[in-house]
Motif scaffolding. Structure first.
Motif, PDB file in Angstrom:
ATOM      1  N   UNK A   1     -24.526  72.938 -57.051  1.00 47.93           N
ATOM      2  CA  UNK A   1     -25.034  72.355 -58.297  1.00 47.93           C
ATOM      3  C   UNK A   1     -23.949  72.221 -59.344  1.00 47.93           C
ATOM      4  N   UNK A   2     -22.697  71.971 -58.937  1.00 49.26           N
ATOM      5  CA  UNK A   2     -21.684  72.138 -59.971  1.00 49.26           C
ATOM      6  C   UNK A   2     -20.992  70.856 -60.408  1.00 49.26           C
ATOM      7  N   UNK A   3     -21.229  69.731 -59.789  1.00 51.35           N
ATOM      8  CA  UNK A   3     -20.687  68.514 -60.394  1.00 51.35           C
ATOM      9  C   UNK A   3     -21.735  67.418 -60.425  1.00 51.35           C
ATOM     10  N   UNK A   4     -21.362  66.289 -60.983  1.00 55.69           N
ATOM     11  CA  UNK A   4     -22.350  65.237 -61.251  1.00 55.69           C
ATOM     12  C   UNK A   4     -23.015  64.756 -59.963  1.00 55.69           C
ATOM     13  N   UNK A   5     -22.205  64.561 -58.938  1.00 55.91           N
ATOM     14  CA  UNK A   5     -22.733  64.055 -57.679  1.00 55.91           C
ATOM     15  C   UNK A   5     -23.726  65.043 -57.077  1.00 55.91           C
ATOM     16  N   UNK A   6     -23.327  66.326 -57.059  1.00 51.25           N
ATOM     17  CA  UNK A   6     -24.214  67.348 -56.492  1.00 51.25           C
ATOM     18  C   UNK A   6     -25.521  67.398 -57.272  1.00 51.25           C
ATOM     19  N   UNK A   7     -25.422  67.279 -58.605  1.00 51.24           N
ATOM     20  CA  UNK A   7     -26.642  67.359 -59.395  1.00 51.24           C
ATOM     21  C   UNK A   7     -27.527  66.140 -59.147  1.00 51.24           C
ATOM     22  N   UNK A   8     -26.893  64.979 -58.876  1.00 50.59           N
ATOM     23  CA  UNK A   8     -27.690  63.787 -58.540  1.00 50.59           C
ATOM     24  C   UNK A   8     -28.471  64.026 -57.251  1.00 50.59           C
ATOM     25  N   UNK A   9     -27.809  64.670 -56.287  1.00 49.43           N
ATOM     26  CA  UNK A   9     -28.487  64.936 -55.019  1.00 49.43           C
ATOM     27  C   UNK A   9     -29.675  65.867 -55.245  1.00 49.43           C
ATOM     28  N   UNK A  10     -29.464  66.824 -56.146  1.00 51.40           N
ATOM     29  CA  UNK A  10     -30.553  67.748 -56.459  1.00 51.40           C
ATOM     30  C   UNK A  10     -31.709  66.988 -57.112  1.00 51.40           C
ATOM     31  N   UNK A  11     -31.372  66.057 -57.999  1.00 50.66           N
ATOM     32  CA  UNK A  11     -32.398  65.266 -58.669  1.00 50.66           C
ATOM     33  C   UNK A  11     -33.198  64.455 -57.644  1.00 50.66           C
ATOM     34  N   UNK A  12     -32.467  63.807 -56.735  1.00 55.49           N
ATOM     35  CA  UNK A  12     -33.117  62.989 -55.710  1.00 55.49           C
ATOM     36  C   UNK A  12     -34.022  63.868 -54.844  1.00 55.49           C
ATOM     37  N   UNK A  13     -33.491  65.027 -54.498  1.00 55.36           N
ATOM     38  CA  UNK A  13     -34.252  65.956 -53.657  1.00 55.36           C
ATOM     39  C   UNK A  13     -35.542  66.382 -54.358  1.00 55.36           C
ATOM     40  N   UNK A  14     -35.415  66.835 -55.621  1.00 55.22           N
ATOM     41  CA  UNK A  14     -36.584  67.365 -56.338  1.00 55.22           C
ATOM     42  C   UNK A  14     -37.616  66.265 -56.580  1.00 55.22           C
ATOM     43  N   UNK A  15     -37.158  65.073 -56.891  1.00 59.17           N
ATOM     44  CA  UNK A  15     -38.109  63.986 -57.147  1.00 59.17           C
ATOM     45  C   UNK A  15     -38.859  63.620 -55.870  1.00 59.17           C
ATOM     46  N   UNK A  16     -38.121  63.583 -54.760  1.00 57.15           N
ATOM     47  CA  UNK A  16     -38.761  63.272 -53.492  1.00 57.15           C
ATOM     48  C   UNK A  16     -39.804  64.341 -53.149  1.00 57.15           C
ATOM     49  N   UNK A  17     -39.410  65.605 -53.262  1.00 58.67           N
ATOM     50  CA  UNK A  17     -40.340  66.695 -52.939  1.00 58.67           C
ATOM     51  C   UNK A  17     -41.562  66.636 -53.855  1.00 58.67           C
ATOM     52  N   UNK A  18     -41.310  66.444 -55.151  1.00 55.60           N
ATOM     53  CA  UNK A  18     -42.422  66.375 -56.108  1.00 55.60           C
ATOM     54  C   UNK A  18     -43.351  65.227 -55.777  1.00 55.60           C
ATOM     55  N   UNK A  19     -42.766  64.089 -55.406  1.00 57.26           N
ATOM     56  CA  UNK A  19     -43.602  62.939 -55.077  1.00 57.26           C
ATOM     57  C   UNK A  19     -44.463  63.216 -53.845  1.00 57.26           C
ATOM     58  N   UNK A  20     -43.853  63.828 -52.827  1.00 54.03           N
ATOM     59  CA  UNK A  20     -44.618  64.067 -51.601  1.00 54.03           C
ATOM     60  C   UNK A  20     -45.782  65.020 -51.858  1.00 54.03           C
ATOM     61  N   UNK A  21     -45.561  66.021 -52.739  1.00 53.90           N
ATOM     62  CA  UNK A  21     -46.660  66.924 -53.093  1.00 53.90           C
ATOM     63  C   UNK A  21     -47.778  66.123 -53.761  1.00 53.90           C
ATOM     64  N   UNK A  22     -47.382  65.251 -54.687  1.00 49.29           N
ATOM     65  CA  UNK A  22     -48.372  64.426 -55.388  1.00 49.29           C
ATOM     66  C   UNK A  22     -49.144  63.560 -54.387  1.00 49.29           C
ATOM     67  N   UNK A  23     -48.406  62.943 -53.461  1.00 49.81           N
ATOM     68  CA  UNK A  23     -49.068  62.065 -52.496  1.00 49.81           C
ATOM     69  C   UNK A  23     -50.033  62.863 -51.625  1.00 49.81           C
ATOM     70  N   UNK A  24     -49.601  64.069 -51.219  1.00 47.89           N
ATOM     71  CA  UNK A  24     -50.448  64.889 -50.364  1.00 47.89           C
ATOM     72  C   UNK A  24     -51.708  65.316 -51.106  1.00 47.89           C
ATOM     73  N   UNK A  25     -51.555  65.693 -52.370  1.00 48.07           N
ATOM     74  CA  UNK A  25     -52.709  66.211 -53.094  1.00 48.07           C
ATOM     75  C   UNK A  25     -53.671  65.121 -53.510  1.00 48.07           C
ATOM     76  N   UNK A  26     -53.153  63.935 -53.799  1.00 49.63           N
ATOM     77  CA  UNK A  26     -54.035  62.918 -54.362  1.00 49.63           C
ATOM     78  C   UNK A  26     -54.214  61.697 -53.481  1.00 49.63           C
ATOM     79  N   UNK A  27     -53.481  61.644 -52.392  1.00 48.18           N
ATOM     80  CA  UNK A  27     -53.659  60.577 -51.404  1.00 48.18           C
ATOM     81  C   UNK A  27     -53.508  59.171 -51.978  1.00 48.18           C
ATOM     82  N   UNK A  28     -52.535  58.998 -52.864  1.00 49.87           N
ATOM     83  CA  UNK A  28     -52.231  57.645 -53.320  1.00 49.87           C
ATOM     84  C   UNK A  28     -50.840  57.301 -52.851  1.00 49.87           C
ATOM     85  N   UNK A  29     -50.692  56.147 -52.212  1.00 52.00           N
ATOM     86  CA  UNK A  29     -49.367  55.822 -51.691  1.00 52.00           C
ATOM     87  C   UNK A  29     -48.627  54.792 -52.522  1.00 52.00           C
ATOM     88  N   UNK A  30     -49.409  53.932 -53.211  1.00 46.55           N
ATOM     89  CA  UNK A  30     -48.752  52.780 -53.836  1.00 46.55           C
ATOM     90  C   UNK A  30     -47.697  53.210 -54.854  1.00 46.55           C
TER      91      UNK A  30
END
Ligand code: HEM
Lengths: 296, 470
Positions: A64-93
């Protein structure tokens, strides 16, 4: 050959494919496209996880120590958060917007100059590790991978950003959907989305996650600063901008909970809040001077 | 909308227009947005620069505006602090005004009037028939809610039952915890600014430093830098000893991110360098005037008289300036910077016991001034060994722990506010022909999606056959 960059290349393609699939699902409304999209989102998540793991191996510390690494973390967290949302609410669009955002983030990470990408050893100010965790890891010879307040700070902050990014995507959809509902069209391109009222609620829920995580990020950053610089708050531009962003979302919550601001007005604040997040993350590093600049 | 001031009875003296001004949520939004907007200025205008730099960047007119509005030290300006104080007052008044009635309502919630007609007015309500006796259906209702971790009470008997179920009352206190935590954090900051201080000391290896407002001193035993194999700097370290009443009571190695904490005061590794006014030894060589090369240099230790071999003189090293400068007003030599731009040593030269000369010798300009007037020999300064110093920041801030305590309370507040929802459900179970009619409806304070789903599941489990089984 740098393994993390190999995984990056894979992930780049995966996010492109995932975003296209979600858009395909949105436009053609075929169930199998949607299921493939979800599967690809998982593959992309795994691949992003591998980027982070490979990078930890290469740099010898939490990634987590430079800009690129933090971008990867952002992409990772957003993807994970989205998948949780999709699983819980079953909306894909919604995936079309979120994964589109992910792909844009991958492009921006790709375009970063090499000095923001390379695996570097930690400079003295970034070496903050929890002693108790080092003690736990020492018997396994892994103590150099122990994390500390700094890593915790970055991690929680980025979960916060991910929540805000998802809320931003939802707010955009809300604004489009609201317009199509107002004009009375039921089907059409916006037909794939749930009712505006539900999107509005989900957008609030995403902020209800982002807000406390950003707060945790700010506080853990203060704890770290108290170790590293000798004071927990010094009004450096990054700190100040994090507070500005936090205040905007606090205003969102109060307007919503106590004054009943929902729908359009809430969506506008959420969009403004995310613009502040983008500036907090990228703008401050490149435009304003300060201690935090990932860019320095 | 907002709570109305309920008239009736005499109002307490403090409930005047100022009180109501601070009771306003519009004020909250206004202050939050204003704080956000003005804070932007503070990040655009760099803070606490010397005045000349503002002049250079912004010109005269803007600089005078910046100075008048105190934009150069905005976060400590009176108007910024006043905004923070408004936020604090706003929070205090709002809490005073809203918390007691809310607390009472939460405690007395069971006695709320039960009005069966209202049930159908809730956005979330269900009316359905179940083919079983009222008594059995009531049991099913109780079990269905209990399984979802609701509390539930029943009244009525025989053909009609009234039930009330609730869950997550404590979530309502989340916002109060959050608000109180903000006050705690502000309090911590205030304590820190009145009862704390910040200071800085540069200490030479082997030297001692005093600590303001404390009954102990620190000695720097060692300072060193660790490097990675690639040559990049890994860490700066100082080994410190605490000396109290002349005794060494504690030794600790500090580095960036690892301060020493002793008696409420923290000591941070914050910088390092070579001394600009001292060296541990200098190399001095004798040169016969007129010749171009000099003899083998000798090591002269700081403040230790050293005979110069091959001559009748001895020298003592008494001064050093890393970047030599001379102030004509005070006749003082000083170092313009900490960098070794123009290193010079100050010597005392003795002929036997007699002090005959006190010259400055320059590393970069050998022989520009004769060291010993009228003698055949001259001296040149050829090198030196510097002394490392370690820059230690000192920080006492008794408010810090209050800030951390506030942060923990804030975390609790968030968990309650965002993840514990208060649900209330009113239920009527009534005989209706051969079957039993169930009417239930209620509300949640936020996250309606969860509630819709939960109620549906509860309704399903009440109507389904296997439900209610023991
Ligand atoms: C930086 C300042 C503030 C922060 C961070 C803050 C934070 C919060 C949070 C997290 C909530 C819960 C929101 C939710 O449930 O979605 C809340 C609710 C609330 N806040 Fe604040 N607050 C602040 C200032 C204020 C002030 C000055 C007032 C005084 C008028 C106020 C009045 C309220 C009220 C009335 C509620 C709703 C209470 C409830 O629904 O139980 N807040 N606040």
């Amino acid at each position: 050959m740098i393994l993390s960059l190999v995984f990056f290349t894979f992930s780049f393609v995966f996010y492109l494919v995932t975003a296209l699939l979600y858009i395909g699902h949105w436009v053609f409304k075929k169930k199998w496209i949607g299921q493939t999209a979800t599967t690809m989102a998982f593959v992309a998540l795994l691949s992003t996880t591998m980027i982070l793991i490979a990078r930890a191996g290469e740099s010898g510390h939490a990634p987590f120590s430079n800009l690129w690494e933090s971008m990867m973390l952002f992409v990772w967290a957003t993807n994970a958060g989205y998948l949780i949302l999709e699983y819980r609410h079953k909306f894909r669009a919604i995936g079309a917007f979120v994964m589109g955002l992910e792909f844009i983030a991958m492009i921006s990470a790709f375009m970063l100059p090499y000095r923001f990408k390379s695996a570097e050893p930690l400079n003295p100010a970034l070496q903050n590790k929890w002693h108790w965790l080092m003690d736990v890891l020492r018997p396994f010879g892994l103590e150099k991978y122990a994390i500390g307040w700094l890593d915790f700070h970055v991690f929680t902050t980025f979960i916060g950003y991910a929540g805000f990014a998802i809320s931003f995507g939802l707010s955009l959809i809300y604004l489009l959907k609201e317009r199509s509902e107002a004009s009375g069209t039921k089907g059409g391109i916006m037909g794939a989305f749930p009712e505006a009222r539900i999107i509005d609620e989900l957008s609030y829920r995403a902020i209800a996650w982002g807000f406390p995580f950003l707060a945790t990020g700010i506080v853990s950053g203060a704890v770290w600063a108290n170790y590293a610089w000798g004071s927990y708050w010094s009004w450096d531009p990054k700190e100040t901008w994090s507070l500005i962003t936090w205040f905007i979302y606090a205003a969102y919550l109060h307007a919503r909970v106590t004054r009943g601001w929902r729908g359009k007005r809430a969506a506008y604040i959420s969009v403004a809040g995310f613009l502040a997040v983008i500036f907090l993350y990228w703008g401050v590093s490149f435009v304003l001077p300060g201690l935090h600049a990932y860019a320095s | 909308m907002q709570d109305k001031a309920k008239n009736g009875g005499s109002k307490p003296f403090y409930k005047n227009s100022i009180w109501y001004f601070f009771n306003s949520l519009k004020l909250t939004l206004f202050v939050l947005i204003t704080l956000a907007v003005v804070s932007i200025f503070g990040t655009v205008v760099e803070q606490n620069l010397p005045v000349e730099e503002y002049l250079q960047k912004y010109g005269e007119k803007w600089t005078s505006f910046i100075l008048t509005a105190r934009l150069h030290d905005m976060y400590h300006s009176y108007w910024f602090l006043a905004l923070l104080a408004m936020l604090a007052l706003n929070i205090i008044v709002c809490t005073f005004e809203r918390f007691p009635p809310k607390w009472k309502a939460l405690l007395n919630h069971k006695s709320e009037k039960f009005d069966a007609r209202l049930i159908e007015k809730f956005a979330n309500h269900h009316v359905f028939d179940v083919a079983a006796s009222p008594e059995a259906v009531k049991e099913r209702v109780v079990n269905a809610f209990k399984r979802k971790k609701f509390d539930i009470i029943t009244s009525g008997s025989g053909k009609e039952f009234h039930l009330y179920a609730w869950k997550g009352r404590i979530g309502r206190l989340g916002s109060d915890f959050t608000h109180i935590s903000l006050l705690l954090i502000l309090l911590g900051a205030i304590i820190g600014s009145f009862a704390g201080y910040k200071d800085f000391r540069a200490v030479f290896v082997g030297g001692e430093m005093s600590v303001p407002k404390a009954d102990f001193r620190l000695k720097l035993d060692n300072f060193w830098i660790d490097y990675y194999e690639s040559g990049q700097i890994k860490q700066y370290n100082s080994l410190l000893t605490v000396i109290e009443d002349g005794k060494e009571v504690l030794k600790k190695q500090i580095w960036v991110n690892e301060p020493l904490y002793y008696k409420g005061i923290r000591f941070y590794q914050s910088s390092y360098g070579t001394a600009w006014n001292r060296v541990s030894e200098a190399e001095i060589a004798v040169q016969t005037k007129g010749r171009s090369e000099h003899n083998e240099p000798m090591l002269v230790k700081w403040e230790t008289p050293t005979p110069l071999s091959g001559t009748k003189y001895s020298v003592k090293l008494i001064g050093y300036a890393a970047d030599f400068a001379y102030d004509e007003g005070t006749n003082q030599v000083f170092s313009k910077s900490a960098e070794a731009v123009n290193p010079a040593v100050h010597l005392e030269i003795y002929d036997g016991d007699k002090l005959i000369s006190t010259p400055w010798l320059f590393l970069k300009y050998p022989g520009i001034f004769p060291a010993i007037p009228g003698a055949d020999e001259d001296l040149v300064f050829t090198g030196y060994r510097g002394i490392m110093y370690s820059g230690i920041s000192i920080n006492k801030d008794p408010g810090t722990n209050v800030v951390w305590a506030g942060s923990i309370v804030m975390g609790l507040g968030f968990i309650l506010a965002f993840f514990v929802y208060h649900r209330r459900v009113w239920i009527v179970v009534r005989e209706s022909g051969k079957s039993t009619e169930v009417k239930l409806g209620g509300m949640i304070n936020k996250n309606n999606l969860v509630f819709e789903k939960e109620l549906k599941e509860i309704v399903e489990s009440i109507s389904s056959e296997k439900a209610g089984g023991k």
